[in-house]
Design an enzyme around this catalytic site. Sequence first.
Site, mmCIF file in Angstrom:
data_model
loop_
_atom_site.group_PDB
_atom_site.id
_atom_site.type_symbol
_atom_site.label_atom_id
_atom_site.label_comp_id
_atom_site.label_asym_id
_atom_site.label_seq_id
_atom_site.Cartn_x
_atom_site.Cartn_y
_atom_site.Cartn_z
ATOM 1 N N LYS A 34 2.899 0.787 3.889
ATOM 2 C CA LYS A 34 2.515 0.922 5.309
ATOM 3 C C LYS A 34 1.044 0.558 5.479
ATOM 4 O O LYS A 34 0.293 0.504 4.496
ATOM 5 C CB LYS A 34 2.768 2.367 5.751
ATOM 6 C CG LYS A 34 1.936 3.399 4.983
ATOM 7 C CD LYS A 34 2.387 4.823 5.292
ATOM 8 C CE LYS A 34 1.519 5.833 4.534
ATOM 9 N NZ LYS A 34 2.012 7.215 4.715
ATOM 10 N N TYR A 262 -30.964 1.250 13.328
ATOM 11 C CA TYR A 262 -31.084 1.958 14.610
ATOM 12 C C TYR A 262 -31.717 3.332 14.439
ATOM 13 O O TYR A 262 -31.465 4.026 13.464
ATOM 14 C CB TYR A 262 -29.703 2.132 15.239
ATOM 15 C CG TYR A 262 -29.046 0.846 15.662
ATOM 16 C CD1 TYR A 262 -29.673 -0.022 16.559
ATOM 17 C CD2 TYR A 262 -27.798 0.507 15.168
ATOM 18 C CE1 TYR A 262 -29.044 -1.198 16.961
ATOM 19 C CE2 TYR A 262 -27.161 -0.673 15.566
ATOM 20 C CZ TYR A 262 -27.794 -1.517 16.471
ATOM 21 O OH TYR A 262 -27.175 -2.666 16.857
HETATM 22 C C1 LIG Z 1 2.128 7.684 3.379
HETATM 23 C C2 LIG Z 1 3.344 8.354 2.892
HETATM 24 C C3 LIG Z 1 3.608 8.472 1.514
HETATM 25 C C4 LIG Z 1 2.623 8.059 0.454
HETATM 26 O O1 LIG Z 1 1.737 9.144 0.226
HETATM 27 P P1 LIG Z 1 0.644 9.117 -0.945
HETATM 28 O O2 LIG Z 1 0.099 10.494 -0.913
HETATM 29 O O3 LIG Z 1 -0.356 8.094 -0.536
HETATM 30 O O4 LIG Z 1 1.367 8.784 -2.181
HETATM 31 C C5 LIG Z 1 4.819 9.021 1.127
HETATM 32 N N1 LIG Z 1 5.717 9.443 2.051
HETATM 33 C C6 LIG Z 1 5.479 9.380 3.372
HETATM 34 C C7 LIG Z 1 6.496 9.868 4.329
HETATM 35 C C8 LIG Z 1 4.288 8.847 3.847
HETATM 36 O O5 LIG Z 1 4.054 8.783 5.155
#
Ligand SMILES: *Cc1c(COP(=O)(O)O)cnc(C)c1O
Length: 374
Positions: A34, A262
Amino acid sequence: MSFLGEAVVDLAAVAANVRTVAAVARTDLMAVVKADGFGHGAIAVARAAIAAGAGWLGVTSSAEALSLRSAGLTAPILSWLHAPDEDFGRLIAARVDLGVSTVPHLHAVAAAGRRLGARAVVQLKADTGLSRNGAVGHEWPELTGWARKYEQEGSLRVRGVWSHLADAETPGSVSVARQVSAFDEALRIARAAGLDPELTHLANSAAALTAPAARYDLCRIGIALYGIDPLGAGTPGLRPALTLRSRVVNVKRVGRGTGVSYGPDHVTTRPTTLALLPLGFADGLPRAAQGRAEVWLHGRRCPVVGRIAMDQCVIDAGELPVAVGDPVTVLGPGGTAPTVADWARWAGTSPHEILTGIGARVRRTYRYGEAAAL
Ligand SMILES: *Cc1c(COP(=O)(O)O)cnc(C)c1O
């Protein structure tokens, strides 16, 4: 100078991380790609992870799932965050498994399957304590009951039952044990409803590495896939895959008492050399890291001084013989240059947020193995 910022992704590290986690978890793995593969590039990471033995790909959205299919990835995909009025037909036709948490959502998916003349494949999500997606309380028997009815009707198939942990990052956490029991109870209810899910899964990276009771048939690995230890414990074999680098675009010698960036939030306390880095918070260098952040320049860690701006920030190079064009490593796999974990600590955030914050104008390039070492 042909680029301002480059994220070099070592796909051999991604492959090694899949093998490392698989050796510990001893389950099938879902490579969670993702958010454009946590900023690494979803398609390249997905290909490398599947080639290294991961059986599944995980994404949150329809667009992400469909872009993996358009790129030619044929591995099973689970997509788990949808609005109930989405076009599920496209996902069903693309053979994407749908994470389903509510009865109205299930109705919509079944209807889309019927319209298409195809059976939707769903994975029902229970809420075991995170209170985000997932069915909880009386909703779960309702959801599993409806799913069974649709299965008998032939309009969908329940391949999986799953949930997501709230705090697997604390090893031995009481809450993980509680969520494992809640998940077992959810499975019992699903089976009592007549479902026979072939795939049950609960664990993320941290649980894959440290919580055997949470592993079930499959572990969904995100952060560990990218080589970051979710527990900060130094899991042997995990290799950060991404190196963020750039070059100095301006150099100036200044006197003591010179304001920088800044504000100025920083005033020099001695004559020094300032090097301008053409990366700022739009590229993923969080403003919150101000006053703590360092980069690797001329074989040394040098502080970022003053406010990190949208497009640029200033490095105090002291007496180093810095010149325009000199390479800078903002973060790398470790050893000498700062790491993703360092940036997360400096900014008071998670490595996930650092990686996904790397902006779109940082170009991604891919290497396999040695060539990525800097
Ligand atoms: C993002 C996500 C993961 C991965 O989690 P990590 O802690 O980065 O391994 C697994 N399951 C779901 C549902 C997620 O949204």
